[in-house]
Design a protein around this motif. Structure first.
Motif, short mmCIF file in Angstrom:
data_model
loop_
_atom_site.label_atom_id
_atom_site.label_comp_id
_atom_site.label_asym_id
_atom_site.label_seq_id
_atom_site.Cartn_x
_atom_site.Cartn_y
_atom_site.Cartn_z
N LYS A 47 0.85 -1.20 0.00
CA LYS A 47 0.00 0.00 0.00
C LYS A 47 0.89 1.25 0.00
O LYS A 47 0.64 2.21 -0.73
N THR A 130 -0.46 -6.37 16.28
CA THR A 130 -1.77 -5.85 15.88
C THR A 130 -2.90 -6.68 16.50
O THR A 130 -3.90 -6.13 16.97
N ARG A 133 -3.22 -5.87 20.18
CA ARG A 133 -3.80 -4.53 20.35
C ARG A 133 -5.30 -4.54 20.03
O ARG A 133 -6.10 -3.97 20.77
N GLY A 155 -11.63 -12.15 8.30
CA GLY A 155 -10.26 -12.45 7.86
C GLY A 155 -9.55 -13.35 8.84
O GLY A 155 -8.34 -13.20 9.07
N SER A 157 -8.54 -16.22 8.56
CA SER A 157 -7.49 -17.05 7.95
C SER A 157 -6.27 -16.23 7.58
O SER A 157 -5.28 -16.78 7.08
N GLY A 158 -6.31 -14.91 7.81
CA GLY A 158 -5.19 -14.05 7.44
C GLY A 158 -4.17 -13.94 8.55
O GLY A 158 -4.33 -14.51 9.64
N GLY A 159 -3.11 -13.17 8.29
CA GLY A 159 -2.03 -13.07 9.27
C GLY A 159 -2.51 -12.57 10.62
O GLY A 159 -2.30 -13.22 11.66
N VAL A 160 -3.16 -11.42 10.65
CA VAL A 160 -3.65 -10.87 11.92
C VAL A 160 -4.75 -11.77 12.47
O VAL A 160 -4.81 -12.06 13.68
N SER A 180 -12.51 -17.52 3.28
CA SER A 180 -13.02 -18.10 2.04
C SER A 180 -13.34 -19.58 2.27
O SER A 180 -12.94 -20.17 3.29
N HIS A 183 -10.49 -21.92 3.17
CA HIS A 183 -9.82 -21.81 4.48
C HIS A 183 -10.72 -22.13 5.66
O HIS A 183 -10.35 -21.84 6.81
N TYR A 197 -17.10 -15.71 4.03
CA TYR A 197 -17.40 -14.28 3.85
C TYR A 197 -18.17 -14.05 2.56
O TYR A 197 -18.36 -14.95 1.77
N THR A 218 -10.48 -7.58 10.54
CA THR A 218 -9.11 -7.55 10.02
C THR A 218 -9.10 -7.59 8.50
O THR A 218 -8.07 -7.34 7.89
N ALA A 219 -10.25 -7.91 7.89
CA ALA A 219 -10.28 -8.05 6.43
C ALA A 219 -10.41 -6.71 5.72
O ALA A 219 -9.79 -6.49 4.68
N ILE A 240 -9.11 -2.66 11.68
CA ILE A 240 -7.70 -2.27 11.46
C ILE A 240 -7.46 -2.04 9.97
O ILE A 240 -6.34 -1.74 9.58
N SER A 254 -8.11 1.41 14.21
CA SER A 254 -6.83 1.41 14.93
C SER A 254 -5.69 1.19 13.96
O SER A 254 -5.65 0.18 13.25
N1 LIG Z 1 -4.06 -0.94 11.27
C1 LIG Z 1 -3.05 -1.74 11.55
O1 LIG Z 1 -2.30 -1.53 12.51
C2 LIG Z 1 -2.81 -2.94 10.69
C3 LIG Z 1 -1.82 -3.87 11.04
C4 LIG Z 1 -1.69 -5.01 10.25
C5 LIG Z 1 -2.52 -5.19 9.14
N2 LIG Z 1 -3.43 -4.24 8.83
C6 LIG Z 1 -4.33 -4.41 7.67
O2 LIG Z 1 -5.19 -5.50 7.98
C7 LIG Z 1 -5.50 -6.19 6.79
C8 LIG Z 1 -5.19 -7.68 6.99
O3 LIG Z 1 -3.80 -7.87 7.13
P1 LIG Z 1 -3.23 -9.35 7.12
O4 LIG Z 1 -1.76 -9.25 7.17
O5 LIG Z 1 -3.94 -10.19 8.13
O6 LIG Z 1 -3.68 -9.78 5.64
P2 LIG Z 1 -3.78 -11.21 4.95
O7 LIG Z 1 -2.90 -12.19 5.65
O8 LIG Z 1 -3.58 -10.96 3.50
O9 LIG Z 1 -5.29 -11.70 5.24
C9 LIG Z 1 -6.41 -11.15 4.56
C10 LIG Z 1 -7.67 -11.82 5.10
O10 LIG Z 1 -8.80 -11.22 4.46
C11 LIG Z 1 -9.66 -12.26 4.00
N3 LIG Z 1 -10.44 -11.77 2.86
C12 LIG Z 1 -10.03 -11.65 1.57
N4 LIG Z 1 -11.06 -11.18 0.82
C13 LIG Z 1 -12.11 -10.99 1.67
C14 LIG Z 1 -13.44 -10.52 1.49
N5 LIG Z 1 -13.90 -10.13 0.29
N6 LIG Z 1 -14.24 -10.44 2.57
C15 LIG Z 1 -13.80 -10.80 3.81
N7 LIG Z 1 -12.54 -11.28 4.03
C16 LIG Z 1 -11.71 -11.35 2.96
C17 LIG Z 1 -8.72 -13.39 3.64
O11 LIG Z 1 -9.43 -14.62 3.61
P3 LIG Z 1 -9.03 -15.80 2.55
O12 LIG Z 1 -7.53 -15.86 2.50
O13 LIG Z 1 -9.63 -17.02 3.14
O14 LIG Z 1 -9.61 -15.38 1.24
C18 LIG Z 1 -7.74 -13.32 4.81
O15 LIG Z 1 -8.28 -13.98 5.93
C19 LIG Z 1 -4.73 -5.52 5.65
O16 LIG Z 1 -5.58 -4.59 5.01
C20 LIG Z 1 -3.62 -4.78 6.39
O17 LIG Z 1 -3.16 -3.64 5.68
C21 LIG Z 1 -3.59 -3.12 9.57
#
Ligand SMILES: NC(=O)c1ccc[n+]([C@@H]2O[C@H](COP(=O)([O-])OP(=O)(O)OC[C@H]3O[C@@H](n4cnc5c(N)ncnc54)[C@H](OP(=O)(O)O)[C@@H]3O)[C@@H](O)[C@H]2O)c1
Length: 310
Positions: A47, A130, A133, A155, A157-160, A180, A183, A197, A218-219, A240, A254
């Motif tokens: 980003k 994250t 927090r 989300g 299944s994602g990192g956070v 999805s 996952h 979702y 988190t998504a 987030i 946040s």
């Molecule tokens: N504000 C902060 O401090 C902070 C810190 C860290 C991250 N973030 C933000 O948080 C977000 C997630 O980060 P991450 O590292 O966890 O990302 P990530 O590992 O890429 O995970 C993304 C998640 O979103 C899900 N997803 C994808 N398309 C979706 C949809 N249409 N509807 C609902 N869920 C959907 C994915 O599910 P599937 O894989 O099953 O499709 C996966 O669980 C990013 O936007 C990142 O920039 C913010």
């Protein structure tokens, strides 16, 4: 001495990333230099690289990507007593992590337990801090009365999401996690009830529970209206990842700095080493493939934490 780093001198697509040879950075007061063993890709990395979050047309000087880092301390700056040469650490790089050598403020570092692999260590700092927090801001921190609460995590299944889900489950919270179709089993393995979702998401949550105490988005994919309806109040929702939606629905966004949980990373790696937490899956790319790794993370083509190794 010189070493390689991945930088961008203009905003744009993955093609703006270039490998350069640069002078090894020198640690300032309170900093160390690390010989990097692993750095991970976070969505914030691409980003920022895209320029979507910038107020200028080009970065003032070339930017080295990445925040998450794990490596060995090889030089210490003035006043550093917490770490010494040879220590194995993980945390937040200062001034970029996609490199063979990276600087880090010691305040952002934690000792790496011997039992935690480098690639895993490098994947953790942002998602772990994250997740801790996010839960704390929702009143689901380690010291809160959390038993029996019901939490929706988008989300999951994602990192956070993987970290937040299992932490909440460990605190006695009932978690419903969206992911999805592919996952669903992964979310279930974290101890949560998975839901798919997309269209009909809120109804699928209602089919599982008749009340929701809190929601962690988190998504960032447009679920905030549903989450406010499910919890009954915007105050019980935290995002987030959806700044615009937060404004629209009166939900707290946040981005860090507020509500940070001291010792979060140390706590998580300790549990990880003891075998009672699990890390998100990692997929390793050589440093030269940073552009591909960012693109695979952006498009969702490759799931898990994408980790660069020099
Ligand atoms: N504000 C902060 O401090 C902070 C810190 C860290 C991250 N973030 C933000 O948080 C977000 C997630 O980060 P991450 O590292 O966890 O990302 P990530 O590992 O890429 O995970 C993304 C998640 O979103 C899900 N997803 C994808 N398309 C979706 C949809 N249409 N509807 C609902 N869920 C959907 C994915 O599910 P599937 O894989 O099953 O499709 C996966 O669980 C990013 O936007 C990142 O920039 C913010």
């Amino acid at each position: 001495m010189t070493s390689r780093a991945v930088q961008y001198a203009r905003y744009g697509g993955p093609e703006v990333l270039e490998i350069v040879e640069r002078e090894d950075p020198q640690p300032g007061p309170g900093q160390v230099r690390l010989a990097v063993r692993a750095a991970s890709v976070n969505p914030i990395d691409w980003k920022l690289r895209s320029g979507a979050m910038a107020s200028t047309d080009a970065p003032g000087k070339p930017v080295i990507g990445g925040v998450d880092v794990a490596g060995t301390v090889e030089a210490v700056g003035e006043g550093v007593t917490a770490f010494a040469e040879g220590d194995e650490v993980l945390g937040r790089a200062s001034g970029g992590a996609y490199a063979e050598k990276a600087l880090a403020d010691v305040d952002g570092l934690t000792a790496k337990p011997a039992g935690v692999a480098w690639e895993v260590a490098g994947s953790l700092p942002v998602v772990v801090t994250t997740a801790y927090r996010g839960l704390a801001l929702l009143g689901l921190g380690a010291d809160d009365d959390t038993a029996g609460k019901v939490l929706v995590v988008t989300g999951a299944s994602g990192g956070v999401g993987v970290v937040a889900t299992q932490l909440a489950v460990a605190r006695g919270v009932t978690v419903i996690g969206s992911a999805s179709e592919r996952h669903q089993d992964d979310v279930k393995a974290l101890g949560a009830t998975p839901v798919v979702y997309g269209e009909g998401f809120a109804d699928r949550v209602r089919a599982v529970t008749d009340h929701v105490d809190a929601a962690l988005d988190t998504a960032g994919k447009g679920d905030l209206g549903d989450l406010v309806a499910l919890t009954g109040s915007a105050d019980r929702v935290l995002t987030i990842a959806d700044y615009a939606g937060a404004q629209e629905h009166g939900v707290r966004f946040s981005s860090g700095g507020d509500g940070e949980v001291e010792g979060a990373l140390a706590d998580f790696v300790e549990h990880l080493a003891a075998g009672d937490h699990r890390a998100p899956e990692v997929v390793v790319y050589p440093l030269e493939q940073a552009a591909q790794a960012q693109e695979d993370n952006r498009t969702g083509a490759v799931s898990g934490k994408l980790v660069l190794t020099p």
